[in-house]
Design a protein around this motif. Structure first.
Motif, PDB file in Angstrom:
ATOM      1  N   ASP A   1       0.856  -1.180   0.000  1.00 26.68           N
ATOM      2  CA  ASP A   1       0.000   0.000   0.000  1.00 26.68           C
ATOM      3  C   ASP A   1       0.898   1.238   0.000  1.00 26.68           C
ATOM      4  O   ASP A   1       1.550   1.523   1.011  1.00 26.68           O
ATOM      5  N   PRO A   2       0.980   1.980  -1.114  1.00 31.35           N
ATOM      6  CA  PRO A   2       1.892   3.137  -1.167  1.00 31.35           C
ATOM      7  C   PRO A   2       1.628   4.155  -0.068  1.00 31.35           C
ATOM      8  O   PRO A   2       2.573   4.799   0.412  1.00 31.35           O
ATOM      9  N   VAL A   3       0.378   4.306   0.337  1.00 33.18           N
ATOM     10  CA  VAL A   3       0.054   5.298   1.364  1.00 33.18           C
ATOM     11  C   VAL A   3       0.569   4.853   2.726  1.00 33.18           C
ATOM     12  O   VAL A   3       1.186   5.617   3.471  1.00 33.18           O
ATOM     13  N   LEU A   4       0.344   3.577   3.047  1.00 32.44           N
ATOM     14  CA  LEU A   4       0.697   3.077   4.376  1.00 32.44           C
ATOM     15  C   LEU A   4       2.135   2.577   4.474  1.00 32.44           C
ATOM     16  O   LEU A   4       2.744   2.649   5.548  1.00 32.44           O
ATOM     17  N   ASP A   5       2.681   2.071   3.373  1.00 33.29           N
ATOM     18  CA  ASP A   5       3.946   1.329   3.462  1.00 33.29           C
ATOM     19  C   ASP A   5       5.178   2.102   3.009  1.00 33.29           C
ATOM     20  O   ASP A   5       6.298   1.714   3.338  1.00 33.29           O
ATOM     21  N   THR A   6       5.005   3.189   2.262  1.00 35.85           N
ATOM     22  CA  THR A   6       6.174   3.891   1.729  1.00 35.85           C
ATOM     23  C   THR A   6       7.084   4.399   2.839  1.00 35.85           C
ATOM     24  O   THR A   6       8.318   4.363   2.718  1.00 35.85           O
ATOM     25  N   SER A   7       6.509   4.852   3.931  1.00 37.73           N
ATOM     26  CA  SER A   7       7.325   5.392   5.026  1.00 37.73           C
ATOM     27  C   SER A   7       8.191   4.323   5.692  1.00 37.73           C
ATOM     28  O   SER A   7       9.179   4.649   6.360  1.00 37.73           O
ATOM     29  N   SER A   8       7.851   3.052   5.505  1.00 37.04           N
ATOM     30  CA  SER A   8       8.636   1.975   6.116  1.00 37.04           C
ATOM     31  C   SER A   8       9.821   1.553   5.265  1.00 37.04           C
ATOM     32  O   SER A   8      10.656   0.756   5.710  1.00 37.04           O
ATOM     33  N   LEU A   9       9.921   2.064   4.041  1.00 36.53           N
ATOM     34  CA  LEU A   9      10.990   1.645   3.139  1.00 36.53           C
ATOM     35  C   LEU A   9      12.323   2.281   3.546  1.00 36.53           C
ATOM     36  O   LEU A   9      12.365   3.400   4.046  1.00 36.53           O
ATOM     37  N   ASN A  10      13.404   1.561   3.307  1.00 41.25           N
ATOM     38  CA  ASN A  10      14.742   2.019   3.683  1.00 41.25           C
ATOM     39  C   ASN A  10      15.597   2.189   2.434  1.00 41.25           C
ATOM     40  O   ASN A  10      15.876   1.225   1.722  1.00 41.25           O
ATOM     41  N   PHE A  11      16.025   3.407   2.183  1.00 44.56           N
ATOM     42  CA  PHE A  11      16.874   3.713   1.035  1.00 44.56           C
ATOM     43  C   PHE A  11      18.311   4.033   1.447  1.00 44.56           C
ATOM     44  O   PHE A  11      19.152   4.311   0.596  1.00 44.56           O
ATOM     45  N   THR A  12      18.604   4.005   2.752  1.00 42.95           N
ATOM     46  CA  THR A  12      19.923   4.362   3.270  1.00 42.95           C
ATOM     47  C   THR A  12      20.695   3.102   3.638  1.00 42.95           C
ATOM     48  O   THR A  12      20.419   2.463   4.655  1.00 42.95           O
ATOM     49  N   ASN A  13      21.631   2.733   2.797  1.00 39.47           N
ATOM     50  CA  ASN A  13      22.455   1.547   2.994  1.00 39.47           C
ATOM     51  C   ASN A  13      21.642   0.353   3.506  1.00 39.47           C
ATOM     52  O   ASN A  13      21.953  -0.226   4.556  1.00 39.47           O
ATOM     53  N   PRO A  14      20.616  -0.047   2.768  1.00 34.64           N
ATOM     54  CA  PRO A  14      19.813  -1.187   3.222  1.00 34.64           C
ATOM     55  C   PRO A  14      20.583  -2.496   3.103  1.00 34.64           C
ATOM     56  O   PRO A  14      21.660  -2.568   2.489  1.00 34.64           O
TER      57      PRO A  14
END
Length: 608
Positions: free
Chosen positions: A510-523
């Motif tokens: 869910d882009p609305v609910l789940d995007t904030s949980s994504l990690n783009f910093t040295n995952p």
């Protein structure tokens, strides 16, 4: 007579080597990579070197020969006959291939199977501009026919622990596998390298028979449940689970007070497990071929879930003699491989184990007497807590979700064929052994069949992002060839009870609910990770390696049933980066073989 494919492989080796040695050769320093300084390797190269950008070329070619033979009635390590065992150089596992970071490795495979082709994949190797040596019949080559040879050449661009195995249907389940050790720096110090330690499921029946059984529709139209493994082997051996007088436990022997490196890998066809050593914590220094930052306390653990195809290099701190004496036991400790209770990562009913013991004057040669605590049930979920030493930050602005980069995974019952398939992006992969995808590229053709499931990556993109949504309750260990991927995010693994409930809904992204949980910093970065049951996974990799690269489930039965795509990367550059004419002689040899000697086991699955 053996074919001349090996000679072509040597010619290719000379071509690639000439390109490589244009860079200055690097000589190892004797003062580097000592027990007190494992982070060092040689002048200008250490644990912080970006191994995707720089390689310490040594100018050496390390040669190995693997002879693959079939044993109709092989007496296995637990004293029971295994049918149709297929082994390299007569042993299980096959010989360990050892080289240094920056070496070229040239492996000649001699196929002496009675009536089966083969192809050998070098699991986890980057193969930059070298897709033709990835070793997947139907994708990068035709199978090597019986009584023929083929030479594979690749550069040790990275270092650590990995393995090689057949990619010819489910053939590796017959024993067609071995370890690869690529010496290099490490992110923590240790005294002694104990070498590789595979833990895998073991079946007395042949892989082809089991694969055929699993493809047949079972109860409620789903696949037939795979049979339980007959044993779990530790470093190629174990006692018989029915009669403990047969076979023997694998043993790891330490000297008190020293630090040891142990190279774990899971070459199973169906089983994942949680590794633990009673009374011992250990430190993870690498996952797959990616060194991890050991200054992070999360790398010291008491147990570790290991999915099929995954590797972990760990450091075990040996206890002192005083600590051993204080322990409630006899100085010997169980090494356990515990399965999740859901049964979705395997269904072995015993308590498979090996033994860790110590070599000191008061040591006893006895079985351990302390079972230790049962490790937590992680519900078939691998950790994403480990952070790479070499940092990769991913540009969030390049990420978006669209139908193009969303791959649904389904289970499909084809009633006309009376077979069950796994599909990804609504297609069950089905390659042609006679015409691999690279052959279409060689011919400048794009008319490959729909069943090749080839997804072309836009050449202008720096990163390729993929959302995989699992519509079934079965978790899958997903492996990517030719790349390490970063794990941007995934849904939590459902517990066993909710997976068993057929009414539990699928948890889509869910882009609305789940995007904030994504990690783009040295995952977390590796080449195998778990796709949760009824959930989602987002991975990304650099679009920088021309070729056709498989992305597939590493449960052998599922790969055979089609759970794979081919990522066609920088298609227009492939012919300029490698000599595709080297495909021709082996494919001609294969075609000649099947024209005159129909295969004993005709292709009846995806082919990979």
């Amino acid at each position: 007579m053996f074919s001349m494919v090996s000679i072509l492989g040597l010619l290719q080796a000379l071509t690639v080597l000439n390109a490589a040695t244009a860079s200055s050769l690097v000589k190892r320093e004797s003062t580097c990579n000592t027990p007190d300084n494992r982070a060092c390797w040689t002048d200008g190269f250490n644990i912080t070197t970006d191994y995707e950008e720089e390689t310490p070329f040594t100018g050496r070619i390390i040669d190995y020969t693997l002879v693959l033979e079939q044993y109709d009635s092989y007496l296995g390590p637990d004293g029971v006959i295994k049918h149709d065992a297929m082994l390299f150089n007569g042993s299980f596992p096959g010989p360990t291939i050892t080289a240094d970071w920056g070496d070229w490795v040239n492996v000649t495979v001699i196929n002496k199977l009675q009536a089966n082709g083969t192809s050998i994949h070098w699991h986890g190797m980057r193969m930059l501009n070298n897709n033709i040596n990835d070793g997947v019949n139907g994708v990068t080559e035709c199978p090597i026919p019986p009584n023929a040879t083929k030479s594979y050449l690749f550069l040790a661009e990275e270092y650590g622990t990995t393995w090689y195995h057949s990619h010819h249907s489910a053939q590796y389940g017959n024993g067609v596998l071995g370890a690869i050790v690529l010496n290099g720096p490490a992110s923590a110090n240790y005294d002694i390298d104990l070498g590789t330690f595979p833990i895998n499921d073991w079946y007395y029946e042949s892989a082809a028979q089991i694969s055929s059984q699993v493809q047949a529709p079972g109860a409620h139209g789903g696949p037939t449940i795979p049979p339980a493994a007959d044993n779990i082997l530790f470093n190629g051996t174990n006692v018989n689970p029915v009669d403990s007088t047969m076979g023997e436990y694998a043993k790891v022997v330490l000297t008190p007070g020293l630090k040891y490196r142990l190279r774990l890998y899971n070459p199973s066809v169906n089983y994942a497990y949680t590794f633990s050593i009673v009374g011992h914590n250990f430190t993870v220094i690498a996952n797959d071929l990616v060194p991890v930052d050991t200054t992070n306390p999360s790398t010291t653990v008491s147990s570790l879930f290991i999915a099929i195809g995954q590797r972990y290099d760990i450091i075990i701190q040996g206890k002192s003699e005083e600590e051993i004496a204080r322990d409630p036991g006899n100085g010997n400790y169980w090494i356990n491989a515990t399965q999740p209770t859901s049964g979705y990562c395997g269904n072995f009913c015993g308590k498979p184990a090996a033994i860790l013991s110590y070599d000191y004057p008061d040591a006893t040669d006895e079985l351990p007497i302390v079972d230790g605590p049962v490790p937590p049930d992680v519900h078939c979920e691998d950790t994403t807590d480990f952070r790479p030493v070499v940092v990769r930050d991913i540009p969030p602005s390049e990420f978006s979700v669209s139908p193009y980069n969303t791959l649904p995974v389904y289970l499909m019952n084809n009633k006309k064929q009376s077979k069950v398939f796994w599909t990804i992006d609504d297609v069950a992969l089905n390659v042609s052994w006679e015409k691999p995808l690279l052959e279409y590229i060689r011919e400048d053709s794009t008319s490959w069949p729909y069943s090749e499931n080839a997804l072309e990556i836009p050449p202008e993109s720096e990163w390729s992002f993929w959302l995989i949504e699992n519509k079934s309750k079965i978790p899958h260990p997903m492996h990517l060839h030719g790349h390490d991927f970063v794990i941007i995010g995934r849904s939590p693994a459902p517990d066993g009870s909710s997976l068993s409930d057929a009414m539990t809904p699928v948890r889509p992204f869910d882009p609305v609910l789940d995007t904030s949980s994504l990690n783009f910093t040295n995952p977390a970065r590796r080449d195998v990770t778990m796709l949760p049951g009824k959930g989602w996974l987002i991975v990304a990799f650099r679009n920088d390696n021309p070729g056709s690269w498989l992305f597939h489930c590493h449960i052998a039965w599922h790969a055979s049933m089609g759970l794979s795509v081919q990522f066609l990367e920088r298609k227009d550059e492939i012919k300029n980066k490698m000599d595709l004419n080297l495909l021709v002689d082996n494919c001609n040899a294969w075609q000649s073989y099947i024209d005159t000697n129909p295969p004993w086991q005709p292709k009846n699955d995806s082919g990979i």
